[in-house]
Design a protein around this motif. Structure first.
Motif, PDB file in Angstrom:
ATOM      1  N   VAL A 153       0.840  -1.207   0.000  1.00  0.00           N
ATOM      2  CA  VAL A 153       0.000   0.000   0.000  1.00  0.00           C
ATOM      3  C   VAL A 153       0.872   1.254   0.000  1.00  0.00           C
ATOM      4  CG1 VAL A 153      -1.621   1.349   1.385  1.00  0.00           C
ATOM      5  CG2 VAL A 153      -2.029  -1.087   1.025  1.00  0.00           C
ATOM      6  N   TRP A 154       1.836   1.311   0.919  1.00  0.00           N
ATOM      7  CA  TRP A 154       2.681   2.503   0.973  1.00  0.00           C
ATOM      8  C   TRP A 154       3.613   2.596  -0.229  1.00  0.00           C
ATOM      9  CZ3 TRP A 154       1.833   6.815   3.359  1.00  0.00           C
ATOM     10  CH2 TRP A 154       1.011   6.821   4.495  1.00  0.00           C
ATOM     11  N   GLY A 155       3.997   1.468  -0.804  1.00  0.00           N
ATOM     12  CA  GLY A 155       4.774   1.494  -2.045  1.00  0.00           C
ATOM     13  C   GLY A 155       3.965   2.088  -3.181  1.00  0.00           C
ATOM     14  N   GLY A 176       3.262   9.405  -5.652  1.00  0.00           N
ATOM     15  CA  GLY A 176       4.042  10.618  -5.431  1.00  0.00           C
ATOM     16  C   GLY A 176       5.047  10.864  -6.542  1.00  0.00           C
ATOM     17  N   VAL A 177       5.628   9.779  -7.063  1.00  0.00           N
ATOM     18  CA  VAL A 177       6.537   9.916  -8.209  1.00  0.00           C
ATOM     19  C   VAL A 177       5.769  10.491  -9.396  1.00  0.00           C
ATOM     20  CG1 VAL A 177       7.939   8.645  -9.879  1.00  0.00           C
ATOM     21  CG2 VAL A 177       8.122   8.094  -7.436  1.00  0.00           C
ATOM     22  N   GLY A 178       4.552  10.006  -9.599  1.00  0.00           N
ATOM     23  CA  GLY A 178       3.722  10.551 -10.680  1.00  0.00           C
ATOM     24  C   GLY A 178       3.425  12.024 -10.486  1.00  0.00           C
ATOM     25  N   ARG A 179       3.108  12.404  -9.253  1.00  0.00           N
ATOM     26  CA  ARG A 179       2.852  13.827  -8.973  1.00  0.00           C
ATOM     27  C   ARG A 179       4.109  14.668  -9.223  1.00  0.00           C
ATOM     28  NH1 ARG A 179      -2.068  14.644  -5.956  1.00  0.00           N
ATOM     29  NH2 ARG A 179      -2.532  12.900  -4.565  1.00  0.00           N
ATOM     30  N   LEU A 180       5.266  14.135  -8.804  1.00  0.00           N
ATOM     31  CA  LEU A 180       6.516  14.859  -9.018  1.00  0.00           C
ATOM     32  C   LEU A 180       6.780  15.045 -10.513  1.00  0.00           C
ATOM     33  CD1 LEU A 180       9.039  16.195  -7.851  1.00  0.00           C
ATOM     34  CD2 LEU A 180      10.116  13.927  -7.826  1.00  0.00           C
ATOM     35  N   LEU A 181       6.541  14.009 -11.290  1.00  0.00           N
ATOM     36  CA  LEU A 181       6.696  14.134 -12.749  1.00  0.00           C
ATOM     37  C   LEU A 181       5.775  15.217 -13.297  1.00  0.00           C
ATOM     38  CD1 LEU A 181       6.991  10.394 -13.845  1.00  0.00           C
ATOM     39  CD2 LEU A 181       8.763  12.164 -13.998  1.00  0.00           C
ATOM     40  N   SER A 182       4.544  15.253 -12.805  1.00  0.00           N
ATOM     41  CA  SER A 182       3.596  16.279 -13.250  1.00  0.00           C
ATOM     42  C   SER A 182       4.106  17.676 -12.909  1.00  0.00           C
ATOM     43  CB  SER A 182       2.227  16.041 -12.610  1.00  0.00           C
ATOM     44  OG  SER A 182       1.320  17.046 -12.999  1.00  0.00           O
ATOM     45  N   LEU A 191       4.234  14.010   1.439  1.00  0.00           N
ATOM     46  CA  LEU A 191       3.830  12.860   2.250  1.00  0.00           C
ATOM     47  C   LEU A 191       4.076  11.565   1.491  1.00  0.00           C
ATOM     48  CD1 LEU A 191       2.496  11.514   4.695  1.00  0.00           C
ATOM     49  CD2 LEU A 191       0.289  11.905   3.594  1.00  0.00           C
ATOM     50  N   GLU A 192       3.763  11.556   0.219  1.00  0.00           N
ATOM     51  CA  GLU A 192       3.910  10.339  -0.586  1.00  0.00           C
ATOM     52  C   GLU A 192       5.378   9.968  -0.797  1.00  0.00           C
ATOM     53  OE1 GLU A 192      -0.267  11.514  -2.744  1.00  0.00           O
ATOM     54  OE2 GLU A 192       1.626  11.981  -3.745  1.00  0.00           O
ATOM     55  N   LEU A 193       6.213  10.957  -1.066  1.00  0.00           N
ATOM     56  CA  LEU A 193       7.619  10.674  -1.368  1.00  0.00           C
ATOM     57  C   LEU A 193       8.493  10.517  -0.124  1.00  0.00           C
ATOM     58  CD1 LEU A 193       8.179  13.054  -4.407  1.00  0.00           C
ATOM     59  CD2 LEU A 193       7.855  10.574  -4.430  1.00  0.00           C
ATOM     60  N   ILE A 194       8.193  11.259   0.915  1.00  0.00           N
ATOM     61  CA  ILE A 194       8.998  11.199   2.140  1.00  0.00           C
ATOM     62  C   ILE A 194       8.314  10.338   3.201  1.00  0.00           C
ATOM     63  CG2 ILE A 194      10.000  12.576   4.019  1.00  0.00           C
ATOM     64  CD1 ILE A 194      10.041  14.932   1.916  1.00  0.00           C
ATOM     65  N   GLY A 195       7.018  10.541   3.357  1.00  0.00           N
ATOM     66  CA  GLY A 195       6.275   9.816   4.386  1.00  0.00           C
ATOM     67  C   GLY A 195       6.168   8.326   4.131  1.00  0.00           C
ATOM     68  N   ALA A 196       5.964   7.924   2.888  1.00  0.00           N
ATOM     69  CA  ALA A 196       5.798   6.498   2.593  1.00  0.00           C
ATOM     70  C   ALA A 196       7.002   5.675   3.041  1.00  0.00           C
ATOM     71  CB  ALA A 196       5.486   6.280   1.108  1.00  0.00           C
ATOM     72  N   PRO A 197       8.228   6.051   2.659  1.00  0.00           N
ATOM     73  CA  PRO A 197       9.371   5.276   3.155  1.00  0.00           C
ATOM     74  C   PRO A 197       9.493   5.291   4.683  1.00  0.00           C
ATOM     75  CG  PRO A 197      10.047   6.656   1.315  1.00  0.00           C
ATOM     76  CD  PRO A 197       8.656   7.064   1.687  1.00  0.00           C
ATOM     77  N   LEU A 198       9.148   6.418   5.310  1.00  0.00           N
ATOM     78  CA  LEU A 198       9.201   6.491   6.770  1.00  0.00           C
ATOM     79  C   LEU A 198       8.174   5.556   7.419  1.00  0.00           C
ATOM     80  CD1 LEU A 198       9.770  10.311   7.353  1.00  0.00           C
ATOM     81  CD2 LEU A 198      11.413   8.443   7.651  1.00  0.00           C
ATOM     82  N   PHE A 199       6.985   5.481   6.847  1.00  0.00           N
ATOM     83  CA  PHE A 199       5.964   4.574   7.386  1.00  0.00           C
ATOM     84  C   PHE A 199       6.398   3.117   7.223  1.00  0.00           C
ATOM     85  CE2 PHE A 199       3.139   8.089   7.858  1.00  0.00           C
ATOM     86  CZ  PHE A 199       2.242   7.679   8.821  1.00  0.00           C
ATOM     87  N   ILE A 200       6.998   2.790   6.097  1.00  0.00           N
ATOM     88  CA  ILE A 200       7.481   1.419   5.884  1.00  0.00           C
ATOM     89  C   ILE A 200       8.565   1.088   6.900  1.00  0.00           C
ATOM     90  CG2 ILE A 200       8.761  -0.054   4.269  1.00  0.00           C
ATOM     91  CD1 ILE A 200       7.140   1.353   2.009  1.00  0.00           C
ATOM     92  N   TRP A 201       9.475   2.017   7.130  1.00  0.00           N
ATOM     93  CA  TRP A 201      10.532   1.810   8.123  1.00  0.00           C
ATOM     94  C   TRP A 201       9.931   1.639   9.516  1.00  0.00           C
ATOM     95  CZ3 TRP A 201      11.709   5.287  12.124  1.00  0.00           C
ATOM     96  CH2 TRP A 201      12.852   4.967  12.871  1.00  0.00           C
ATOM     97  N   TRP A 202       8.954   2.478   9.873  1.00  0.00           N
ATOM     98  CA  TRP A 202       8.318   2.431  11.183  1.00  0.00           C
ATOM     99  C   TRP A 202       7.615   1.091  11.388  1.00  0.00           C
ATOM    100  CZ3 TRP A 202       4.261   6.701  12.820  1.00  0.00           C
ATOM    101  CH2 TRP A 202       3.935   6.551  14.161  1.00  0.00           C
ATOM    102  N   GLN A 203       6.872   0.654  10.386  1.00  0.00           N
ATOM    103  CA  GLN A 203       6.171  -0.624  10.510  1.00  0.00           C
ATOM    104  C   GLN A 203       7.167  -1.769  10.633  1.00  0.00           C
ATOM    105  OE1 GLN A 203       5.892  -3.438   8.391  1.00  0.00           O
ATOM    106  NE2 GLN A 203       4.251  -4.421   9.567  1.00  0.00           N
TER     107      GLN A 203
END
Length: 131
Positions: A79-81, A87-93, A110-122
């Motif tokens: 899900v977070w991936g 977020g990569v798509g938004r950045l491209l836009s 949130l998508e580009l920075i938060g997602a990896p942080l949530f994965i690390w936290w979990q």
């Protein structure tokens, strides 16, 4: 940064795709697109409604895993991936078309920075639960 705060924050963040997914299923009649004067093109409306349904499902998946957050690593990461890739798509836009309204810049962060942080936290919560 234990299990309970991760569960609470995940449940709260799950409400975002649930609510915005429902709204986006309105297609070009979604207040955001309607106020921007987006034309009622069938392919655009269809894609927006599909995206809205998918986004809603993603939010429901996040909510579903909250009670077992320490043992649902694969789904949590998937899900977070997916959110990260969005977020990569938004950045491209942003790079190719231009910056959207300010709230969307926040979503992108949130998508580009938060997602990896949530994965690390979990991962930390899951590792602690196994020991």
């Amino acid at each position: 940064m234990g299990k309970r705060p991760l569960q609470i924050l995940t449940a709260l963040l799950a409400l975002v795709p649930i609510l915005t997914g429902i709204i986006t299923m309105l297609g070009v009649s979604d207040p955001l697109y309607a106020s921007a004067g987006v034309p009622a093109l069938p392919v655009l409306d269809s894609n927006l409604r599909f995206f809205g349904g998918f986004w809603l499902g993603l939010g429901l998946a996040l909510l579903w895993l909250v009670p077992r957050i320490e043992s649902q690593s694969v789904l949590f990461r998937a899900v977070w991936g997916g959110i990260f890739l969005g977020g990569v798509g938004r950045l491209l836009s942003i790079l190719l078309i231009g910056a959207p309204p300010i709230p969307f810049i926040g979503f992108t962060a949130l998508e580009l920075i938060g997602a990896p942080l949530f994965i690390w936290w979990q991962h930390r919560v899951a590792t602690a639960a196994r020991t």
